[in-house]
Design a protein around this motif. Structure first.
Motif, PDB file in Angstrom:
ATOM      1  N   ARG A  88       0.825  -1.215   0.000  1.00 29.68           N
ATOM      2  CA  ARG A  88       0.000   0.000   0.000  1.00 29.68           C
ATOM      3  C   ARG A  88       0.856   1.260   0.000  1.00 29.68           C
ATOM      4  NH1 ARG A  88      -3.099  -1.483   4.300  1.00 29.68           N
ATOM      5  NH2 ARG A  88      -1.992  -0.144   5.730  1.00 29.68           N
ATOM      6  N   THR A  89       1.967   1.223   0.725  1.00 25.92           N
ATOM      7  CA  THR A  89       2.721   2.455   0.942  1.00 25.92           C
ATOM      8  C   THR A  89       3.916   2.611   0.004  1.00 25.92           C
ATOM      9  OG1 THR A  89       3.992   1.327   2.647  1.00 25.92           O
ATOM     10  CG2 THR A  89       2.079   2.613   3.368  1.00 25.92           C
ATOM     11  N   GLU A  90       4.538   1.521  -0.410  1.00 23.29           N
ATOM     12  CA  GLU A  90       5.804   1.659  -1.138  1.00 23.29           C
ATOM     13  C   GLU A  90       5.772   1.116  -2.558  1.00 23.29           C
ATOM     14  OE1 GLU A  90       9.412   1.272   0.718  1.00 23.29           O
ATOM     15  OE2 GLU A  90       8.667   2.286   2.480  1.00 23.29           O
ATOM     16  N   TRP A  91       4.768   0.295  -2.844  1.00 25.65           N
ATOM     17  CA  TRP A  91       4.729  -0.350  -4.157  1.00 25.65           C
ATOM     18  C   TRP A  91       3.497   0.054  -4.941  1.00 25.65           C
ATOM     19  CZ3 TRP A  91       5.342  -6.063  -2.208  1.00 25.65           C
ATOM     20  CH2 TRP A  91       6.616  -6.196  -1.624  1.00 25.65           C
ATOM     21  N   ALA A  92       3.584  -0.159  -6.231  1.00 27.99           N
ATOM     22  CA  ALA A  92       2.414   0.019  -7.083  1.00 27.99           C
ATOM     23  C   ALA A  92       2.456  -1.055  -8.153  1.00 27.99           C
ATOM     24  CB  ALA A  92       2.451   1.397  -7.715  1.00 27.99           C
ATOM     25  N   PHE A  93       1.280  -1.441  -8.636  1.00 22.95           N
ATOM     26  CA  PHE A  93       1.220  -2.461  -9.690  1.00 22.95           C
ATOM     27  C   PHE A  93       0.273  -1.954 -10.774  1.00 22.95           C
ATOM     28  CE2 PHE A  93       0.303  -6.242 -11.997  1.00 22.95           C
ATOM     29  CZ  PHE A  93       1.364  -7.112 -11.782  1.00 22.95           C
ATOM     30  N   VAL A  94       0.800  -1.788 -11.981  1.00 22.92           N
ATOM     31  CA  VAL A  94      -0.020  -1.330 -13.103  1.00 22.92           C
ATOM     32  C   VAL A  94      -0.324  -2.530 -13.992  1.00 22.92           C
ATOM     33  CG1 VAL A  94      -0.141   0.207 -15.105  1.00 22.92           C
ATOM     34  CG2 VAL A  94       0.999   0.987 -13.003  1.00 22.92           C
ATOM     35  N   HIS A  95      -1.607  -2.883 -14.066  1.00 25.62           N
ATOM     36  CA  HIS A  95      -2.047  -4.038 -14.865  1.00 25.62           C
ATOM     37  C   HIS A  95      -2.183  -3.646 -16.333  1.00 25.62           C
ATOM     38  CE1 HIS A  95      -3.342  -6.444 -11.317  1.00 25.62           C
ATOM     39  NE2 HIS A  95      -3.470  -5.243 -10.787  1.00 25.62           N
ATOM     40  N   GLN A  96      -2.069  -4.656 -17.193  1.00 20.79           N
ATOM     41  CA  GLN A  96      -2.293  -4.400 -18.621  1.00 20.79           C
ATOM     42  C   GLN A  96      -3.715  -3.913 -18.860  1.00 20.79           C
ATOM     43  OE1 GLN A  96      -1.397  -7.596 -21.340  1.00 20.79           O
ATOM     44  NE2 GLN A  96      -2.482  -6.632 -23.022  1.00 20.79           N
ATOM     45  N   ASN A  97      -4.679  -4.590 -18.231  1.00 20.31           N
ATOM     46  CA  ASN A  97      -6.068  -4.200 -18.395  1.00 20.31           C
ATOM     47  C   ASN A  97      -6.451  -3.253 -17.258  1.00 20.31           C
ATOM     48  OD1 ASN A  97      -8.810  -3.974 -18.598  1.00 20.31           O
ATOM     49  ND2 ASN A  97      -9.146  -6.136 -19.043  1.00 20.31           N
ATOM     50  N   PRO A  98      -6.755  -1.992 -17.580  1.00 18.15           N
ATOM     51  CA  PRO A  98      -7.045  -1.029 -16.514  1.00 18.15           C
ATOM     52  C   PRO A  98      -8.170  -1.484 -15.586  1.00 18.15           C
ATOM     53  CG  PRO A  98      -7.326  -0.011 -18.703  1.00 18.15           C
ATOM     54  CD  PRO A  98      -6.820  -1.395 -18.913  1.00 18.15           C
ATOM     55  N   ARG A  99      -9.089  -2.297 -16.107  1.00 15.60           N
ATOM     56  CA  ARG A  99     -10.193  -2.773 -15.257  1.00 15.60           C
ATOM     57  C   ARG A  99      -9.692  -3.596 -14.073  1.00 15.60           C
ATOM     58  NH1 ARG A  99     -15.309  -2.792 -17.732  1.00 15.60           N
ATOM     59  NH2 ARG A  99     -15.169  -1.479 -19.554  1.00 15.60           N
ATOM     60  N   ASP A 100      -8.530  -4.243 -14.242  1.00 14.16           N
ATOM     61  CA  ASP A 100      -7.976  -5.028 -13.137  1.00 14.16           C
ATOM     62  C   ASP A 100      -7.351  -4.150 -12.059  1.00 14.16           C
ATOM     63  OD1 ASP A 100      -8.703  -7.340 -14.470  1.00 14.16           O
ATOM     64  OD2 ASP A 100      -6.764  -7.525 -15.491  1.00 14.16           O
ATOM     65  N   GLY A 101      -7.074  -2.890 -12.404  1.00 18.97           N
ATOM     66  CA  GLY A 101      -6.401  -2.018 -11.434  1.00 18.97           C
ATOM     67  C   GLY A 101      -7.243  -0.841 -10.991  1.00 18.97           C
TER      68      GLY A 101
END
Ligand SMILES: Nc1ncnc2c1ncn2[C@@H]1O[C@H](COP(=O)(O)OP(=O)(O)O)[C@@H](O)[C@H]1O
Ligand SMILES: [Mg+2]
Length: 269
Positions: free
Chosen positions: A99-112
Motif C-alpha cells: 500500500r505504501t511503497e509499491w504500485a502495480f499497473v495491470h495491462q487491463n485497466p479494469r484489473d487495477g
C-alpha cells in the motif's frame, strides 16, 4: 513539480539517499504443476532504475512479476526488499508495504481500477489508504493528478467506464502513483492500446518515472517499449533469464541466439 512537498502526506528519504539495492532476487522459481513458470531468476534492482523484462508469450514474465508483487507465491528462492526477506514477512506487513511503497499497473485497466466509483474516488481512496483524512486536500490532490496524467480534471466525478481505454490506463497510473511509491511493477502497461495512444502514454510514463525517481520493473513483449523506458533488460525464455544487460547492449549487440531472433523480429511475440 506540482506534486511538491506540500502535496505529500508523509515524508520519506529520497531514493538517491539509499545506496544499496532496493530489490535483491536470488534463485526465484515457481512451477505451475509440473510446468516451469519461472526458474533460477537472479537480479538486483537499484533505486531509480528501470528494468525491462522481455520475451515471447509464455516465457514466464507474468509469473515472475506476480511472484515479485506477492500475487503469486514462489516455490524457490529469495526476494529481499530494502534488506527485508519478503517471503518470510507476515501478510499484514506485506500488505502495508504494497500500500505504501509499491504500485502495480495491470495491462487491463479494469484489473487495477474500481469501475463503480468516480475517477476522483479511484485516486483519492489510495490517499486515504495511506492516512489522508482531509476531504478538500484529497480532492485537490486527485484533481492535480488527473491533470498530471492528462485527463481533464473537470471529469473528476465521471466513472472510469465513461473513459476510453487510454484514459482508463492514465487513471490507473494516477491511482498508483499518487501515493509516491518507490517501486512500480508494470505488466504490459500499453499492451491493449492503439499505437498512437501508446506513444503518448509511453512519453508520459517516461516523464513520471524520471520526475519521481521511480524504480520500475516493466514486463513487455514490445522491444520498442523496452528501448524507450528501460535502463536494463532481462530476456526470458521457457521461464529462465537467458540474457541480461544494458538495454542498448542487449538490443544492439544480442549475444544469445534467441535474443538475436527476438531482435530481428523473426519471432512472433
Ligand atoms: N495460471 C496458470 N496456470 C497454469 N500454468 C500457467 C499459469 N500462468 C502461466 N502458466 C504457465 O507458465 C508459463 C509462463 O507463463 P507466463 O508467466 O504467463 O508467461 P508470459 O507472461 O511471458 O506470457 C507458461 O508455460 C504458462 O502456460
Ligand atoms: Mg504475461
Amino acid at each position: 513539480m506540482r506534486n511538491g512537498a506540500q502535496g505529500r502526506i508523509w515524508t520519506k528519504k529520497k531514493p538517491e539517499a539509499e545506496a544499496g539495492p532496493l530489490l535483491q532476487v536470488e534463485g526465484l522459481g515457481k512451477h505451475w504443476g509440473a510446468r516451469i513458470g519461472c526458474a533460477e531468476v537472479d537480479f538486483d534492482l537499484y533505486p531509480g532504475e528501470v528494468l525491462g523484462i522481455v520475451g515471447e508469450s509464455g516465457s514466464g514474465k507474468s509469473t515472475l512479476l506476480g511472484c515479485l508483487a506477492g500475487h503469486l507465491s514462489a516455490d524457490a528462492g529469495r526476494i529481499h526488499y530494502r534488506g527485508h526477506d519478503l517471503r518470510a514477512m507476515g501478510e499484514p506487513e506485506r500488505r502495508h508495504l504494497a500500500r505504501t511503497e509499491w504500485a502495480f499497473v495491470h495491462q487491463n485497466p479494469r484489473d487495477g481500477l474500481r469501475m463503480g466509483v468516480t475517477a476522483g474516488a479511484n485516486v483519492g481512496e489510495r490517499l486515504m489508504a495511506v492516512g489522508a483524512r482531509h476531504y478538500g486536500a484529497i480532492r485537490a490532490q486527485a484533481r492535480d493528478w488527473l491533470g498530471r496524467v492528462e485527463i481533464d480534471p473537470g471529469r473528476i466525478d465521471d466513472r472510469p467506464r465513461a473513459f476510453s481505454g487510454g484514459m482508463q490506463q492514465r487513471l490507473q497510473i494516477a491511482r498508483n502513483l499518487v501515493t509516491g511509491p518507490r517501486l512500480v511493477l508494470m505488466d504490459e502497461p500499453t499492451g491493449g492500446l492503439d499505437v498512437s495512444v501508446q506513444a503518448r502514454l509511453l512519453d508520459l510514463l517516461r516523464e513520471l518515472v524520471r520526475e519521481m525517481g521511480l524504480s520500475v520493473i516493466i514486463v513487455t513483449h514490445d522491444l520498442a517499449v523496452a528501448r524507450l523506458l528501460a535502463d536494463r533488460l532481462m530476456v526470458m525464455k521457457d521461464g529462465r533469464v537467458i540474457e541480461a544487460g544494458l538495454t542498448d547492449q542487449v538490443l544492439d549487440d544480442p549475444q544469445a541466439a534467441y535474443t538475436q531472433l527476438l531482435v530481428s523480429s523473426v519471432l512472433q511475440v
